[in-house]
Design a protein around this motif. Structure first.
Motif, PDB file in Angstrom:
ATOM      1  N   GLN A   1      40.143  37.969  33.520  1.00 46.28           N
ATOM      2  CA  GLN A   1      40.299  37.284  32.244  1.00 46.28           C
ATOM      3  C   GLN A   1      41.055  38.178  31.264  1.00 46.28           C
ATOM      4  N   TYR A   2      41.837  37.509  30.396  1.00 48.33           N
ATOM      5  CA  TYR A   2      42.655  38.266  29.443  1.00 48.33           C
ATOM      6  C   TYR A   2      41.769  39.068  28.504  1.00 48.33           C
ATOM      7  N   SER A   3      42.151  40.344  28.293  1.00 45.78           N
ATOM      8  CA  SER A   3      41.403  41.223  27.400  1.00 45.78           C
ATOM      9  C   SER A   3      42.218  41.600  26.168  1.00 45.78           C
TER      10      SER A   3
ATOM     11  N   THR B   1      43.598  42.659  31.867  1.00 43.12           N
ATOM     12  CA  THR B   1      42.640  41.621  32.262  1.00 43.12           C
ATOM     13  C   THR B   1      41.374  42.296  32.772  1.00 43.12           C
TER      14      THR B   1
ATOM     15  N   GLN C   1      39.266  46.520  35.457  1.00 43.49           N
ATOM     16  CA  GLN C   1      40.376  46.062  34.629  1.00 43.49           C
ATOM     17  C   GLN C   1      41.689  46.267  35.388  1.00 43.49           C
TER      18      GLN C   1
ATOM     19  N   LYS D   1      51.579  37.407  26.124  1.00 42.65           N
ATOM     20  CA  LYS D   1      50.371  36.686  26.522  1.00 42.65           C
ATOM     21  C   LYS D   1      50.690  35.237  26.871  1.00 42.65           C
TER      22      LYS D   1
ATOM     23  N   PHE E   1      50.349  33.578  30.731  1.00 46.63           N
ATOM     24  CA  PHE E   1      49.242  32.676  31.052  1.00 46.63           C
ATOM     25  C   PHE E   1      49.531  31.205  30.753  1.00 46.63           C
TER      26      PHE E   1
END
Length: 380
Positions: free
Chosen positions: A129-131, A125, A147, A193, A197
């Motif tokens: 936020q998800y990367s 992240t 990160q 993922k 989330f």
């Protein structure tokens, strides 16, 4: 009143320990001069002052305060005079830049290098936020807090037992009966993922979905199917299918590996009555099995007799007269062998003599008489 008390104390002492009191040979300002009545004696010295006079304008040492004491200590102050001096590097340089570089290097090393195991995956992240998702191996990212990496085991099978411990979990069957069920759900992560989330609490979601699927499946079967081995297998397969469909609809990223019914018993309150019913059902089944065995024996005997008759009929068609006579003789032999009879020749028939009745009336000697006869003969 305070002034009078002070004057009285000074009068009793004779003079101030720091010099003559006002009015004792001093000036109007109360200067510390030698007293006239003291016979030329010197005044007491201030113990907090170094040697010499403390009179203003004199050539003696001045009073030292705490700031002067700390300021005058050699080698114990920094450039500003308030902080300790740090050791210096060779050449008179400071160690601070080297220390800063070392701390920054350690921060980059610990925050940027990540070792992910063969059964694990990592979620990266960037500022929350998800990367991306990282696979197994040695991976590099930007250091924290830029990160952040969360590593999760995605291959190992996770096991949930419902209910936990020895608690009772009653469910209603299709024939309006209650059954106490305890079962095990095995699952793992197929999409890290979505698992991270999409759901707020994935573990609790899996348990709730499992209970909903089990109740829906048990409501479609009877009590006997839920308790029997074959029925259990069907229930387990149906629950697994329902669970996977619901979890996929939730986009949970979970794969259901299997469902196993650990216990299927009647409720504790009616377990005795249920056992009696089972015993009666087993007795009824035993009687049914015995009746079926007897019916099979009778059927086999009848089939054998029918087959024998077919063989006789085939011989009868080849030689009707001979077969008819043979059947007559065999029948008469079978009947007459079981009855008393008298055979009389034709022609000069003698009067009827009831030989069977005579034979029945003539009784054989008893065993007691035969046993006593030798004794009587011996007596003679």
């Amino acid at each position: 009143m305070g002034g009078s008390v002070k004057d009285a104390i000074l009068a009793m002492a004779g003079k101030s320990p720091w010099g003559s009191s006002p009015g004792q040979g001093g000036g109007p300002e109360g200067d510390d001069t030698r007293g006239e009545a003291g016979g030329g004696g010197e005044k007491p010295r201030n113990p907090w002052l170094p040697g010499g006079s403390d009179e203003p304008g004199t050539t003696g040492r001045k009073a030292a305060n705490i700031e002067d004491l700390f300021r005058n200590r050699p080698g114990k102050r920094g450039p500003g005079g308030n902080f300790p001096r740090l050791p210096q590097a060779p050449g008179g340089r400071s160690w601070l830049p080297l220390i800063g570089v070392g701390v920054a290097s350690l921060w980059l090393l610990l925050g940027s290098v990540h070792q992910i195991g063969p059964k694990e995956e990592g979620i990266v992240t960037t500022f929350g936020q998800y990367s991306r998702t990282m696979g197994p191996g040695l991976k590099l990212t930007a250091p924290w807090p830029i990160q952040k990496v969360e590593i999760e085991d995605v291959t190992s099978i996770r096991t949930d037992t419902i209910p936990e411990g020895e608690a009772e979990k009653l469910m209603l069957t299709g024939d309006q009966n209650l059954v106490d069920l305890s079962y095990i759900v095995r699952w793992n992560i197929k999409d890290l993922k979505l698992h991270t989330f999409q759901l707020a609490n994935p573990d609790e979601t899996v348990q709730q979905v499992a209970e909903a699927a089990m109740r829906a499946t048990i409501a479609e079967v009877t009590l006997d199917q839920a308790l029997s081995g074959a029925g259990r297998a069907q229930v387990e397969q149906s629950v697994r299918t329902r669970m996977q469909a619901l979890l996929d609809a939730y986009r949970s990223g979970v794969a259901v590996q299997g469902v196993e019914i650990k216990k299927a018993d009647p409720p504790t309150a009616v377990v005795d009555a249920f056992r009696e019913v089972l015993a009666a059902q087993q007795d009824a089944q035993s009687d049914i099995n015995r009746a079926r065995a007897w019916a099979e024996q009778v059927t086999a005997r009848a089939e054998g007799e029918a087959e024998a008759f077919d063989k006789v009929y085939a011989q009868y068609r080849l030689a009707p007269e001979v077969t008819r006579r043979r059947m007559y003789y065999e029948t008469m032999e079978r009947v007459l062998s079981q009855t008393d009879k008298t055979i009389v020749e034709t022609g000069g028939v003698v009067p009827y003599l009831p030989l069977p009745e005579v034979r029945k009336s003539t009784k054989p000697p008893s065993a007691s008489a035969s046993a006593s006869s030798p004794t009587s003969q011996g007596g003679r």
